[in-house]
Design an enzyme around this catalytic site. Structure first.
Site, PDB file in Angstrom:
ATOM      1  N   GLY A 268       0.822  -1.201   0.000  1.00 48.00           N
ATOM      2  CA  GLY A 268       0.000   0.000   0.000  1.00 48.00           C
ATOM      3  C   GLY A 268       0.859   1.256   0.000  1.00 48.00           C
ATOM      4  N   ALA A 269       1.826   1.303   0.908  1.00 53.05           N
ATOM      5  CA  ALA A 269       2.671   2.480   1.016  1.00 53.05           C
ATOM      6  C   ALA A 269       3.842   2.177   1.935  1.00 53.05           C
ATOM      7  CB  ALA A 269       1.876   3.651   1.587  1.00 53.05           C
ATOM      8  N   MET A 270       4.842   3.065   1.910  1.00 45.26           N
ATOM      9  CA  MET A 270       6.081   2.829   2.660  1.00 45.26           C
ATOM     10  C   MET A 270       6.572   4.101   3.335  1.00 45.26           C
ATOM     11  SD  MET A 270       8.444   0.739   3.574  1.00 45.26           S
ATOM     12  CE  MET A 270       9.738   1.310   4.656  1.00 45.26           C
ATOM     13  N   GLU A 271       6.966   3.949   4.581  1.00 40.40           N
ATOM     14  CA  GLU A 271       7.247   5.087   5.470  1.00 40.40           C
ATOM     15  C   GLU A 271       8.658   5.639   5.424  1.00 40.40           C
ATOM     16  OE1 GLU A 271       6.782   1.849   6.481  1.00 40.40           O
ATOM     17  OE2 GLU A 271       7.971   1.394   8.254  1.00 40.40           O
ATOM     18  N   ASN A 272       9.402   5.496   4.320  1.00 41.47           N
ATOM     19  CA  ASN A 272      10.776   5.996   4.247  1.00 41.47           C
ATOM     20  C   ASN A 272      10.884   7.381   4.880  1.00 41.47           C
ATOM     21  OD1 ASN A 272      11.224   3.809   2.237  1.00 41.47           O
ATOM     22  ND2 ASN A 272       9.892   5.132   1.027  1.00 41.47           N
ATOM     23  N   HIS A 304      -1.121   6.351   8.746  1.00 38.94           N
ATOM     24  CA  HIS A 304      -0.269   5.225   9.159  1.00 38.94           C
ATOM     25  C   HIS A 304       1.197   5.500   8.827  1.00 38.94           C
ATOM     26  CE1 HIS A 304       0.623   0.872   9.786  1.00 38.94           C
ATOM     27  NE2 HIS A 304       1.542   1.107   8.863  1.00 38.94           N
ATOM     28  N   GLU A 305       1.466   5.839   7.600  1.00 38.86           N
ATOM     29  CA  GLU A 305       2.872   6.036   7.203  1.00 38.86           C
ATOM     30  C   GLU A 305       3.456   7.255   7.909  1.00 38.86           C
ATOM     31  OE1 GLU A 305       3.861   3.463   5.937  1.00 38.86           O
ATOM     32  OE2 GLU A 305       2.041   2.659   5.010  1.00 38.86           O
ATOM     33  N   HIS A 308       4.453   6.373  11.438  1.00 39.79           N
ATOM     34  CA  HIS A 308       5.696   5.605  11.530  1.00 39.79           C
ATOM     35  C   HIS A 308       6.898   6.510  11.803  1.00 39.79           C
ATOM     36  CE1 HIS A 308       4.963   1.398  10.846  1.00 39.79           C
ATOM     37  NE2 HIS A 308       4.468   1.523   9.629  1.00 39.79           N
TER      38      HIS A 308
HETATM   39  N1  BES Z   1       6.118  -0.681   6.285  1.00 37.11           N
HETATM   40  C1  BES Z   1       4.931  -1.008   5.585  1.00 37.11           C
HETATM   41  C2  BES Z   1       5.155  -1.262   4.128  1.00 37.11           C
HETATM   42  C3  BES Z   1       5.786  -2.597   3.817  1.00 37.11           C
HETATM   43  C4  BES Z   1       5.078  -3.744   3.966  1.00 37.11           C
HETATM   44  C5  BES Z   1       7.058  -2.699   3.364  1.00 37.11           C
HETATM   45  C6  BES Z   1       5.670  -4.961   3.664  1.00 37.11           C
HETATM   46  C7  BES Z   1       7.640  -3.912   3.066  1.00 37.11           C
HETATM   47  C8  BES Z   1       6.939  -5.054   3.208  1.00 37.11           C
HETATM   48  C9  BES Z   1       3.895   0.102   5.691  1.00 37.11           C
HETATM   49  O1  BES Z   1       4.008   0.898   6.800  1.00 37.11           O
HETATM   50  C10 BES Z   1       2.563  -0.570   5.806  1.00 37.11           C
HETATM   51  O2  BES Z   1       2.324  -1.193   6.785  1.00 37.11           O
HETATM   52  N2  BES Z   1       1.728  -0.434   4.797  1.00 37.11           N
HETATM   53  C11 BES Z   1       0.463  -1.098   4.718  1.00 37.11           C
HETATM   54  C12 BES Z   1      -0.682  -0.165   4.883  1.00 37.11           C
HETATM   55  C13 BES Z   1      -0.993   0.153   6.298  1.00 37.11           C
HETATM   56  C14 BES Z   1      -2.084   1.159   6.420  1.00 37.11           C
HETATM   57  C15 BES Z   1      -1.356  -1.055   7.124  1.00 37.11           C
HETATM   58  C16 BES Z   1       0.407  -1.705   3.334  1.00 37.11           C
HETATM   59  O3  BES Z   1       1.255  -1.384   2.519  1.00 37.11           O
HETATM   60  O4  BES Z   1      -0.461  -2.538   3.104  1.00 37.11           O
HETATM   61 ZN    ZN Z   2       3.262   0.117   8.576  1.00 38.84          ZN
END
Ligand code: BES
Ligand code: ZN
Length: 886
Positions: A268-272, A304-305, A308
């Site tokens: 979905g997304a990434m918190e870099n 969420h991001e 983080h």
């Molecule tokens: N840190 C994750 C993204 C991620 C997930 C990176 C798996 C590498 C492997 C991010 O913070 C995250 O949790 N994203 C979720 C959405 C969130 C609202 C639960 C996602 O991408 O589904």
């Molecule tokens: Zn996350």
């Protein structure tokens, strides 16, 4: 691709690295197929490590060019490099030294979307969990924190935008039409938080002043022309920043915060740090293209991001076993944010439904694992509902047990004590134990024991003694043979409901510790296998309301007596528990109806359910969104889960349809009134109020079509719809109820034409067709893989067609001849060759194969086994399959 399957990583084997990397200076010379990366690492030998101890850096599929140690070329004796590791055989004896490494990577050939890859002609990175090692050799583990300076060089015309983490420090022109930019991130961070984006995008800019007066520039980058669609995300970002200050006292810590939206993204997304990268479906929204659900997801994921930044970035994880430390906690925080922005009970009901739909089955099936796993073969496969959703429930239970004040004190201590560190679950819990002066030893079992505990609760009122006795038994069936099942700490928020639902007072309680935090429900703290709890001074026979707000992630079998649940469904003062009672009554009827269908009898709802259903439907005192949830029957997958074994998806589908029609006919007049009263009057507003009106009106539309056994009203709604929420819902009802009709065919074609240039909207078109509940959908899905707009390379397309089919269409996916399983497994084989992560995730759709009736069970197993025998199965996919079959 990594196809080796041997190695198992164990929590018990953790030890700190011999070397640290204090500074990391990266230079990227971007090129579509030959990007050169130089990494200058300021190494430091950890105290106590013998001088000269060999240093091994992680790599993954890298092409090594050369290395220098303290400025001098390292010969072949000094370093040995393979695609997957770089070993410095005899590092300098000095405490610190510099190591320069040059690698070449091909972003265009990177179809895994891990490391540096191309999307929409741009350059993008994804490094969590172990993607950084696909860019350069590194100590690619979350407990190695480094300060990064990043220089990016690229063609000025094609790649005008050069972004990385932190603050911009320099930019300028080079020869040959190239230019450069330098970014510096002052906060030490692990490599998984590194990000680079370079390309050509439009931008929306805003600013935010933090509570202490820091002015922060906010930028969201999207495809040119789509800038207006980033307005909602920007608004959500500013609200998130304010909320984190007000609720947790946490401020942003750089001068700039940037979000980039890309079309090819595994997650979905990434918190870099300072540079979040998003799947564009979680950024872009306007009323024409996004549904209310899309808006709510954007708000939640932006939050969420952003959250983080503290829970994950400022305090990160010591190792990947501690993943829930950042993810579970951050999900809890985004849930609370959404609850504050919208309706708290509606948010809670939605979250509990999600938990039951995804986490409970995971926790009772072959992929079950503790919230903090103890072993893994592939960490990517542990970004699960258990780590995320159950992880968030554990934080919520802490909050329930310690009360608002105790919880806040623990959080404050955590931020104060561990800022800038890579922490563990033990350290997290120690902060709460210390701040709230309590022992959390037994509570910690929640992180270690897989499986969903069950509560069996019975009550007895003694009129003469004026006592109310409550017996609570807890049990935990180990989901995997040999996993521990010691008694857990289970907080049961409760009330004793008198007539009309008002809470009765009691004099004293014995048999369990109770808690009463100011302004909160009373809590029974269950710690033993069995508690005999006695309330004294109870003036009238109460009805027990327990697990209010779903205070613990447990099941309750058997359910409360039916009579009590009918009472609670009408009178419980806790809106969650009222919904819960109603939902469980509906479930009971649906299961009965499934048995009836299997025996060749018609499906029907009980008179009592009809009564209460029409009472709720007609009760205008409830909030619309809440009423919509109450009037939505459990999904077919929910029913299957409750039935648990020898599942016949066709019988469930027929039963649910029968019960729906029965209720719809019985309440037709009420639904007609709702439908007309809630006609949109004002311009579309994505807020909770408007979304609630649309949700309830669309439930009414569905019911009216069922009652009339006609899709006329859906056709009319489709013609009138002025926003995507109503449009997509009407199209779904029309297509699902009359898949063979000319009207459905025309409507689908009109939708496709209108949105042919909008992939994330077209995804709705794929999903609606992939979820038509009839056998022929297997062939439809097959045909849709050849439709214009479908792509085997894009994760969103794959999820919207293949994923939706496998997880959202029990009837077709589980077609008795096994063709649904064959379709999924063939698709996964094809996807695995390019993108193992997405393949492995799709594979989890088959985890419940053992619960099917024998014929389907055998066909499912055969399909999985034949996929496993394929010649190049990735580590990601092999790990999921092997656990699924074990
Ligand atoms: N840190 C994750 C993204 C991620 C997930 C990176 C798996 C590498 C492997 C991010 O913070 C995250 O949790 N994203 C979720 C959405 C969130 C609202 C639960 C996602 O991408 O589904
Ligand atoms: Zn996350």
């Amino acid at each position: 691709m990594r196809t080796e399957t041997g190695q198992v990583i164990r929590l018990g084997d953790y030890r700190p690295s011999d070397y640290l990397i204090d500074k990391t200076d990266l230079v990227f010379r971007l090129d579509p197929t030959r990007t050169r990366v130089t990494a200058k690492l300021q190494m430091r030998r950890r105290a106590g490590v013998a001088p000269g101890t060999p240093l091994t850096l992680d790599g993954d599929g890298l092409t090594f060019v050369g290395a220098r140690i303290d400025g001098a070329d390292a010969g072949d004796n000094a370093v040995s490099a393979t695609a997957d590791a770089l070993v410095v055989n005899a590092p300098p004896a000095s405490e610190t030294f510099t190591l320069e490494i040059e690698t070449v990577v091909d972003p265009t050939a990177n179809t895994q979307l891990m490391g540096l890859y191309r999307t929409g002609g741009n350059y993008c990175t994804q490094c969590e969990a172990e993607g950084f090692r696909r860019i350069t050799y590194f100590l690619d583990r979350p407990d190695v924190l480094s300060v990064y300076t990043v220089r990016i060089e690229a063609d000025r015309k094609d790649v005008p935008l050069l972004l990385s983490n932190g603050n911009p420090v320099e930019q300028g022109d080079l020869d040959d039409g190239r230019h450069y930019a330098v970014w510096r991130d002052p906060h030490p961070k692990p490599s998984y938080l590194f990000a680079l984006f370079a390309g050509n995008l439009g931008v929306v800019e805003d600013e935010f002043t933090t509570a202490s007066g820091r002015l922060v520039t906010l930028k969201i980058y999207v495809e040119h022309g789509k800038e207006p669609r980033a307005a909602y995300a920007m608004d959500a970002l500013k609200r998130s920043m304010r909320w984190d200050e007000e609720r947790f006292g946490l401020e942003y810590d750089l001068d700039i915060f940037q979000i980039v939206a890309v079309s090819d993204f595994n997650m979905g997304a990434m918190e870099n740090k300072g540079l979040n990268i998003f799947n564009d479906k979680y950024v872009l929204a306007d009323p024409r293209t996004a549904t209310d659900q899309d808006y709510a997801s954007i708000e939640a994921i932006i939050a969420h991001e952003y959250f983080h930044n503290w829970t994950g970035n400022r305090i990160t994880c010591r190792d990947w076993f501690q993943l829930c430390l950042k993810e579970g906690l951050t999900v809890y925080r985004d849930q609370e944010f959404s609850a504050d922005m919208r309706s708290r009970p509606v948010k809670r009901i939605g979250d509990v439904r999600l938990l039951r739909a995804h986490q409970f089955p995971e926790d009772s099936g072959p992929l079950a694992h503790p919230v903090r796993p103890r072993t893994y073969r592939e960490i990517n496969n542990f970004y699960t509902a258990t780590v995320y959703e159950k992880g968030a429930e554990i934080v919520r239970m802490l909050r329930t047990l310690l009360g608002a004040k105790g919880f806040a004190a623990g959080m404050d201590l955590y931020f104060q004590r561990h800022d800038g560190e890579a922490a563990t679950i033990e350290q997290f819990l120690a902060c709460f134990a210390e701040a709230a002066q309590t022992d959390l030893t037994q509570f910690a079992l929640w992180y270690d024991q897989p499986g969903t505990p069950n509560l069996a609760i019975t009550t007895r009122y003694d009129r003469t003694a004026r006592t109310f006795a409550v017996t609570v038994n807890q049990s935990l069936k180990p989901p995997v043979a040999g996993t521990p099942n010691a008694p857990m700490v289970i907080p049961i928020a409760f009330a004793l409901a008198g007539k009309n639902g008002s809470t009765l007072d009691h004099d004293a309680v014995s048999g369990a510790r109770t808690m009463q935090h100011e302004g909160e429900d009373g809590v029974l703290v269950i710690t033993e296998p069995k508690h005999e709890i006695v309330f004294t001074g109870i003036a009238e026979e109460p009805v027990l309301s327990v697990l209010r707000g779903f205070s613990a992630p447990v099941t309750r079998v058997p359910q409360a007596p039916t009579r009590d649940r009918f009472f609670l469904a009408r009178h419980d003062s806790d809106p969650f528990s009222r919904w819960e009672a109603l939902n469980s009554l509906a479930m009971e009827d649906l299961i009965k109806a499934t048995r009836a269908v299997s025996a060749g009898d018609p499906a029907a709802a009980s008179d009592a359910l009809v009564d209460i259903f029409s009472a709720v439907a007609g009760d205008g005192t409830f909030d619309n969104a809440y009423r919509a949830l109450c009037l939505t029957l459990p999904a077919e997958t929910d029913i299957a889960r409750e039935i648990g074994r020898d599942i016949d998806p066709d019988a469930i589908n027929k039963a649910r349809r029968g019960v729906t029609e029965h209720l719809a006919k019985a309440c037709e007049r009420v639904f007609a009134r709702i439908y007309h009263e809630l006609q949109p009057r004002n311009a579309y507003d994505p807020g909770a109020e408007g979304a609630g009106r649309r949700a309830l009106r669309n439930v009414a539309l569905t019911m009216l079509c069922h009652a009339a056994r006609s899709t006329d009203l859906a056709e009319q709604a489709l013609a009138e719809a002025d926003n995507m929420t109503d449009r997509a819902h009407a199209l779904m009802v029309l297509t699902h109820l009359a898949p063979e009709s000319e009207a459905a065919a025309q409507a689908l074609e009109a939708f496709r034409t209108a949105f042919r240039a909008e992939p994330i909207v077209l995804d709705k078109w794929f999903t609606i067709q992939a979820t038509v509940p009839r056998a022929e959908t297997v062939e439809t899905v097959q045909a849709l893989t050849k439709a214009p707009g479908f792509s085997w390379d894009n994760p969103n397309r794959l999820r919207s067609l293949i994923g939706a089919f496998a997880t959202g269409n029990p009837v077709a996916f589980n077609r008795a001849d096994g063709k649904g399983y064959e379709l999924l497994c063939a698709a996964i084989g094809r996807i695995d060759a390019k993108n193992p992560q997405v393949a492995a995730r799709l594979m989890t759709a088959m985890r419940a194969w053992r619960n099917l009736e024998p014929g389907r069970r055998q066909r499912a197993k055969t399909a999985i086994e034949s996929l496993r025998r394929g010649d190049r199965v990735s580590r990601d996919l092999a790990d999921i399959i092997d656990r699924t079959l074990a």
